[in-house]
Enzyme design. Structure first.
Site, PDB file in Angstrom:
ATOM      1  N   HIS A  85      -3.221  -5.717  -6.374  1.00  0.00           N
ATOM      2  CA  HIS A  85      -2.344  -4.863  -5.567  1.00  0.00           C
ATOM      3  C   HIS A  85      -2.344  -5.315  -4.112  1.00  0.00           C
ATOM      4  O   HIS A  85      -3.369  -5.265  -3.431  1.00  0.00           O
ATOM      5  CB  HIS A  85      -2.804  -3.398  -5.648  1.00  0.00           C
ATOM      6  CG  HIS A  85      -1.898  -2.479  -4.871  1.00  0.00           C
ATOM      7  ND1 HIS A  85      -0.747  -1.951  -5.407  1.00  0.00           N
ATOM      8  CD2 HIS A  85      -1.957  -2.039  -3.590  1.00  0.00           C
ATOM      9  CE1 HIS A  85      -0.134  -1.209  -4.487  1.00  0.00           C
ATOM     10  NE2 HIS A  85      -0.856  -1.252  -3.374  1.00  0.00           N
TER      11      HIS A  85
ATOM     12  N   HIS B  94       6.521  -7.732  -4.182  1.00  0.00           N
ATOM     13  CA  HIS B  94       7.221  -8.387  -5.290  1.00  0.00           C
ATOM     14  C   HIS B  94       8.340  -9.257  -4.742  1.00  0.00           C
ATOM     15  O   HIS B  94       8.921  -8.966  -3.701  1.00  0.00           O
ATOM     16  CB  HIS B  94       7.779  -7.359  -6.271  1.00  0.00           C
ATOM     17  CG  HIS B  94       8.575  -6.265  -5.624  1.00  0.00           C
ATOM     18  ND1 HIS B  94       7.980  -5.186  -4.991  1.00  0.00           N
ATOM     19  CD2 HIS B  94       9.907  -6.088  -5.484  1.00  0.00           C
ATOM     20  CE1 HIS B  94       8.917  -4.399  -4.500  1.00  0.00           C
ATOM     21  NE2 HIS B  94      10.096  -4.921  -4.771  1.00  0.00           N
TER      22      HIS B  94
HETATM   23  P1  5GP Z   1      12.451  -3.043  -4.131  1.00  0.00           P
HETATM   24  O1  5GP Z   1      13.618  -2.115  -3.919  1.00  0.00           O
HETATM   25  O2  5GP Z   1      11.138  -2.346  -3.835  1.00  0.00           O
HETATM   26  O3  5GP Z   1      12.584  -4.347  -3.459  1.00  0.00           O
HETATM   27  O4  5GP Z   1      12.481  -3.393  -5.668  1.00  0.00           O
HETATM   28  C1  5GP Z   1      11.900  -2.622  -6.653  1.00  0.00           C
HETATM   29  C2  5GP Z   1      12.536  -3.047  -7.952  1.00  0.00           C
HETATM   30  O5  5GP Z   1      11.737  -2.576  -9.013  1.00  0.00           O
HETATM   31  C3  5GP Z   1      13.938  -2.458  -8.158  1.00  0.00           C
HETATM   32  O6  5GP Z   1      14.875  -3.513  -8.312  1.00  0.00           O
HETATM   33  C4  5GP Z   1      13.795  -1.608  -9.422  1.00  0.00           C
HETATM   34  O7  5GP Z   1      14.911  -1.709 -10.270  1.00  0.00           O
HETATM   35  C5  5GP Z   1      12.547  -2.185 -10.069  1.00  0.00           C
HETATM   36  N1  5GP Z   1      11.771  -1.223 -10.815  1.00  0.00           N
HETATM   37  C6  5GP Z   1      11.349  -0.009 -10.398  1.00  0.00           C
HETATM   38  N2  5GP Z   1      10.611   0.589 -11.354  1.00  0.00           N
HETATM   39  C7  5GP Z   1      10.569  -0.261 -12.398  1.00  0.00           C
HETATM   40  C8  5GP Z   1       9.951  -0.202 -13.694  1.00  0.00           C
HETATM   41  O8  5GP Z   1       9.290   0.763 -14.074  1.00  0.00           O
HETATM   42  N3  5GP Z   1      10.124  -1.292 -14.504  1.00  0.00           N
HETATM   43  C9  5GP Z   1      10.846  -2.385 -14.116  1.00  0.00           C
HETATM   44  N4  5GP Z   1      10.949  -3.382 -14.994  1.00  0.00           N
HETATM   45  N5  5GP Z   1      11.425  -2.481 -12.901  1.00  0.00           N
HETATM   46  C10 5GP Z   1      11.307  -1.426 -12.064  1.00  0.00           C
HETATM   47 ZN    ZN Z   2       0.075  -1.991  -7.279  1.00  0.00          ZN
END
Ligand code: 5GP
Ligand code: ZN
Length: 112
Positions: free
Chosen positions: A45, A98
Site C-alpha cells: 500500500h 495506481h
Molecule cells: P482514480 O480515479 O483513482 O485514478 O482511478 C480509480 C479507478 O479504479 C477507476 O477507474 C475505477 O473505475 C476503478 N475501480 C474502483 N473500484 C474498483 C474495483 O473494485 N475493481 C476494479 N477492477 N476497478 C475499480
Molecule cells: Zn491499499
C-alpha cells in the site's frame, strides 16, 4: 485500514487479473474508459505518487517493466497512455497508487 485495492491484492474483492508477481498486480478497470483499460498497482500500500520516497522509488521500476510486458501482451504496439491521477484536482478516487494503462483506439486529449 480499508483499501479497495489492498483487498483486490489479497483477493478479498474479485477482479479480472491479467498479471501478477511478488510486487505488482495488473487488473481490468471496473469502468473502462477505452477498449483496453487496466490498472497497474504495487502490492504494497502506497497511498499516492506523492508518498513515493527514497524508501520505495524502486517500485516504479517494477511497475514500468510490467507496463512494457503487458503492453505487448495486450497488443498496444500502436501506442497507449499511462495515467496517474493524484489528489482531488487530479481526480484520484482510490487512495492506493495506481497507473491506468489506456489504449486500443486513438485517444483524445481533453483532460479539463
Ligand atoms: P482514480 O480515479 O483513482 O485514478 O482511478 C480509480 C479507478 O479504479 C477507476 O477507474 C475505477 O473505475 C476503478 N475501480 C474502483 N473500484 C474498483 C474495483 O473494485 N475493481 C476494479 N477492477 N476497478 C475499480
Ligand atoms: Zn491499499
Amino acid at each position: 485500514m480499508d483499501c479497495i485495492f489492498c483487498n483486490i491484492v489479497e483477493k478479498k474483492i474479485s477482479s479480472e487479473i491479467l498479471y501478477e508477481d511478488d510486487k505488482v498486480l495488473v487488473f481490468k478497470d471496473l469502468e473502462p474508459k477505452a477498449p483496453v483499460h487496466v490498472l497497474v498497482i504495487p502490492k504494497v500500500h502506497i497511498a499516492s505518487a506523492m508518498e513515493l520516497s527514497e524508501d520505495n522509488y524502486e517500485i516504479l521500476t517494477s511497475i514500468f517493466k510490467t507496463i512494457k510486458k503487458i503492453s505487448a501482451e495486450l497488443n498496444l504496439k500502436d501506442g497507449f497512455r499511462i495515467i496517474n491521477n493524484y489528489g482531488k484536482f487530479g481526480g484520484q478516487t482510490v487512495n492506493h497508487m495506481h497507473f491506468h494503462v489506456l489504449g486500443g483506439c486513438q485517444l483524445g486529449w481533453n483532460p479539463a
